[in-house]
Design a protein around this motif. Structure first.
Motif, PDB file in Angstrom:
ATOM      1  N   ARG A  72       0.804  -1.227   0.000  1.00  0.00           N
ATOM      2  CA  ARG A  72       0.000   0.000   0.000  1.00  0.00           C
ATOM      3  C   ARG A  72       0.833   1.273   0.000  1.00  0.00           C
ATOM      4  NH1 ARG A  72      -3.340  -3.338   2.873  1.00  0.00           N
ATOM      5  NH2 ARG A  72      -2.573  -2.715   4.911  1.00  0.00           N
ATOM      6  N   THR A  73       2.117   1.179   0.321  1.00  0.00           N
ATOM      7  CA  THR A  73       2.960   2.385   0.311  1.00  0.00           C
ATOM      8  C   THR A  73       3.279   2.832  -1.104  1.00  0.00           C
ATOM      9  OG1 THR A  73       5.112   1.243   0.289  1.00  0.00           O
ATOM     10  CG2 THR A  73       4.080   1.656   2.467  1.00  0.00           C
ATOM     11  N   GLY A  74       3.189   1.904  -2.077  1.00  0.00           N
ATOM     12  CA  GLY A  74       3.542   2.232  -3.445  1.00  0.00           C
ATOM     13  C   GLY A  74       5.039   2.219  -3.701  1.00  0.00           C
ATOM     14  N   GLN A  75       5.827   1.948  -2.668  1.00  0.00           N
ATOM     15  CA  GLN A  75       7.282   1.895  -2.797  1.00  0.00           C
ATOM     16  C   GLN A  75       7.732   0.477  -3.130  1.00  0.00           C
ATOM     17  OE1 GLN A  75       9.247   4.739  -2.440  1.00  0.00           O
ATOM     18  NE2 GLN A  75       7.223   5.687  -2.411  1.00  0.00           N
ATOM     19  N   GLN A  76       8.865   0.380  -3.792  1.00  0.00           N
ATOM     20  CA  GLN A  76       9.458  -0.920  -4.088  1.00  0.00           C
ATOM     21  C   GLN A  76       9.962  -1.533  -2.781  1.00  0.00           C
ATOM     22  OE1 GLN A  76      11.674  -1.370  -7.851  1.00  0.00           O
ATOM     23  NE2 GLN A  76      13.418  -1.631  -6.499  1.00  0.00           N
ATOM     24  N   PHE A  77       9.844  -2.861  -2.638  1.00  0.00           N
ATOM     25  CA  PHE A  77      10.316  -3.527  -1.422  1.00  0.00           C
ATOM     26  C   PHE A  77      10.805  -4.931  -1.743  1.00  0.00           C
ATOM     27  CE2 PHE A  77       5.846  -4.609  -1.734  1.00  0.00           C
ATOM     28  CZ  PHE A  77       5.777  -5.942  -1.352  1.00  0.00           C
ATOM     29  N   THR A  78      11.505  -5.527  -0.772  1.00  0.00           N
ATOM     30  CA  THR A  78      12.020  -6.889  -0.898  1.00  0.00           C
ATOM     31  C   THR A  78      11.578  -7.699   0.317  1.00  0.00           C
ATOM     32  OG1 THR A  78      14.066  -6.477   0.316  1.00  0.00           O
ATOM     33  CG2 THR A  78      14.106  -6.031  -2.069  1.00  0.00           C
ATOM     34  N   ALA A  79      11.905  -8.976   0.308  1.00  0.00           N
ATOM     35  CA  ALA A  79      11.607  -9.827   1.465  1.00  0.00           C
ATOM     36  C   ALA A  79      12.299  -9.299   2.717  1.00  0.00           C
ATOM     37  CB  ALA A  79      12.029 -11.263   1.182  1.00  0.00           C
ATOM     38  N   SER A  80      13.453  -8.682   2.568  1.00  0.00           N
ATOM     39  CA  SER A  80      14.154  -8.101   3.717  1.00  0.00           C
ATOM     40  C   SER A  80      13.322  -7.007   4.371  1.00  0.00           C
ATOM     41  CB  SER A  80      15.504  -7.525   3.291  1.00  0.00           C
ATOM     42  OG  SER A  80      16.358  -8.537   2.850  1.00  0.00           O
ATOM     43  N   ASP A  81      12.641  -6.212   3.564  1.00  0.00           N
ATOM     44  CA  ASP A  81      11.783  -5.168   4.111  1.00  0.00           C
ATOM     45  C   ASP A  81      10.606  -5.770   4.871  1.00  0.00           C
ATOM     46  OD1 ASP A  81      13.294  -2.983   2.968  1.00  0.00           O
ATOM     47  OD2 ASP A  81      12.428  -3.566   1.039  1.00  0.00           O
ATOM     48  N   VAL A  82      10.084  -6.869   4.346  1.00  0.00           N
ATOM     49  CA  VAL A  82       8.986  -7.564   5.034  1.00  0.00           C
ATOM     50  C   VAL A  82       9.479  -8.072   6.385  1.00  0.00           C
ATOM     51  CG1 VAL A  82       7.308  -9.451   4.927  1.00  0.00           C
ATOM     52  CG2 VAL A  82       7.911  -8.204   2.836  1.00  0.00           C
ATOM     53  N   ALA A  83      10.661  -8.700   6.388  1.00  0.00           N
ATOM     54  CA  ALA A  83      11.232  -9.219   7.636  1.00  0.00           C
ATOM     55  C   ALA A  83      11.486  -8.097   8.634  1.00  0.00           C
ATOM     56  CB  ALA A  83      12.520  -9.977   7.352  1.00  0.00           C
ATOM     57  N   ASP A  84      11.983  -6.954   8.150  1.00  0.00           N
ATOM     58  CA  ASP A  84      12.220  -5.813   9.030  1.00  0.00           C
ATOM     59  C   ASP A  84      10.925  -5.338   9.667  1.00  0.00           C
ATOM     60  OD1 ASP A  84      14.888  -5.914   8.331  1.00  0.00           O
ATOM     61  OD2 ASP A  84      14.794  -4.168   6.993  1.00  0.00           O
ATOM     62  N   LEU A  85       9.864  -5.272   8.874  1.00  0.00           N
ATOM     63  CA  LEU A  85       8.568  -4.837   9.401  1.00  0.00           C
ATOM     64  C   LEU A  85       8.011  -5.837  10.406  1.00  0.00           C
ATOM     65  CD1 LEU A  85       6.247  -2.802   9.341  1.00  0.00           C
ATOM     66  CD2 LEU A  85       5.328  -4.013   7.354  1.00  0.00           C
ATOM     67  N   MET A  86       8.173  -7.111  10.115  1.00  0.00           N
ATOM     68  CA  MET A  86       7.665  -8.157  11.007  1.00  0.00           C
ATOM     69  C   MET A  86       8.504  -8.306  12.270  1.00  0.00           C
ATOM     70  SD  MET A  86       6.762 -11.180   8.309  1.00  0.00           S
ATOM     71  CE  MET A  86       6.282 -12.334   9.588  1.00  0.00           C
ATOM     72  N   GLY A  87       9.800  -8.060  12.143  1.00  0.00           N
ATOM     73  CA  GLY A  87      10.688  -8.242  13.274  1.00  0.00           C
ATOM     74  C   GLY A  87      11.082  -9.687  13.521  1.00  0.00           C
ATOM     75  N   ARG A  88      10.869 -10.533  12.524  1.00  0.00           N
ATOM     76  CA  ARG A  88      11.250 -11.946  12.663  1.00  0.00           C
ATOM     77  C   ARG A  88      11.349 -12.614  11.307  1.00  0.00           C
ATOM     78  NH1 ARG A  88       6.007 -15.364  14.434  1.00  0.00           N
ATOM     79  NH2 ARG A  88       4.423 -13.997  13.584  1.00  0.00           N
ATOM     80  N   GLU A  89      12.033 -13.743  11.308  1.00  0.00           N
ATOM     81  CA  GLU A  89      12.233 -14.556  10.114  1.00  0.00           C
ATOM     82  C   GLU A  89      11.353 -15.812  10.229  1.00  0.00           C
ATOM     83  OE1 GLU A  89      14.347 -14.070   7.470  1.00  0.00           O
ATOM     84  OE2 GLU A  89      15.090 -12.160   8.224  1.00  0.00           O
ATOM     85  N   PRO A  90      11.081 -16.477   9.110  1.00  0.00           N
ATOM     86  CA  PRO A  90      10.314 -17.722   9.174  1.00  0.00           C
ATOM     87  C   PRO A  90      11.158 -18.870   9.713  1.00  0.00           C
ATOM     88  CG  PRO A  90      11.030 -17.346   6.937  1.00  0.00           C
ATOM     89  CD  PRO A  90      11.431 -16.124   7.732  1.00  0.00           C
ATOM     90  N   GLU A  91      10.487 -19.940  10.096  1.00  0.00           N
ATOM     91  CA  GLU A  91      11.207 -21.130  10.539  1.00  0.00           C
ATOM     92  C   GLU A  91      12.066 -21.712   9.420  1.00  0.00           C
ATOM     93  OE1 GLU A  91       8.753 -24.130  12.338  1.00  0.00           O
ATOM     94  OE2 GLU A  91       7.602 -22.611  13.413  1.00  0.00           O
ATOM     95  N   HIS A  92      11.580 -21.612   8.197  1.00  0.00           N
ATOM     96  CA  HIS A  92      12.314 -22.135   7.038  1.00  0.00           C
ATOM     97  C   HIS A  92      12.275 -21.098   5.926  1.00  0.00           C
ATOM     98  CE1 HIS A  92      13.422 -24.675   3.648  1.00  0.00           C
ATOM     99  NE2 HIS A  92      13.975 -25.465   4.547  1.00  0.00           N
ATOM    100  N   SER A  93      13.374 -20.934   5.227  1.00  0.00           N
ATOM    101  CA  SER A  93      13.465 -19.892   4.204  1.00  0.00           C
ATOM    102  C   SER A  93      12.480 -20.073   3.052  1.00  0.00           C
ATOM    103  CB  SER A  93      14.891 -19.806   3.665  1.00  0.00           C
ATOM    104  OG  SER A  93      15.262 -21.022   3.064  1.00  0.00           O
ATOM    105  N   SER A  94      11.980 -21.287   2.838  1.00  0.00           N
ATOM    106  CA  SER A  94      11.027 -21.510   1.741  1.00  0.00           C
ATOM    107  C   SER A  94       9.682 -20.828   1.989  1.00  0.00           C
ATOM    108  CB  SER A  94      10.811 -23.008   1.505  1.00  0.00           C
ATOM    109  OG  SER A  94      10.155 -23.589   2.611  1.00  0.00           O
TER     110      SER A  94
END
Length: 92
Positions: A28-50
């Protein structure tokens, strides 16, 4: 709806639903983003990278995001590998 309001559901223990909430907020921001940005927003990584692929593919399938290219990942675990960049659609 603001990004701050979208972050509240991130307390949900289900990583995928949290990731989809974060992806939608970034879309919704209209800005380009990556999975790293998602992780930064969430504050955590998944149990498995897949899990990243399934969450981003679901958002793409639902028409929330489109791929805009690739960039070098800034995540240490990716060892400077390439990662896809995304941008939200009007549906986001």
């Amino acid at each position: 709806m603001s990004i701050v309001a979208d972050i509240a559901p991130l307390a949900d223990p289900d990583w995928t639903s949290c990731a989809l909430t974060a992806i939608a907020a970034l879309a919704r921001t209209g800005q380009q983003f990556t999975a790293s940005d998602v992780a930064d927003l969430m504050g955590r990584e998944p149990e498995h990278s897949s899990y990243w692929g399934s969450a981003l593919a679901a958002a793409k399938r639902d028409g929330l995001i489109v791929s805009t290219g690739i960039t070098v990942s800034r995540r240490r675990s990716r060892n400077s590998g390439y990662t896809r960049t995304w941008r939200g659609t009007a549906a986001a």
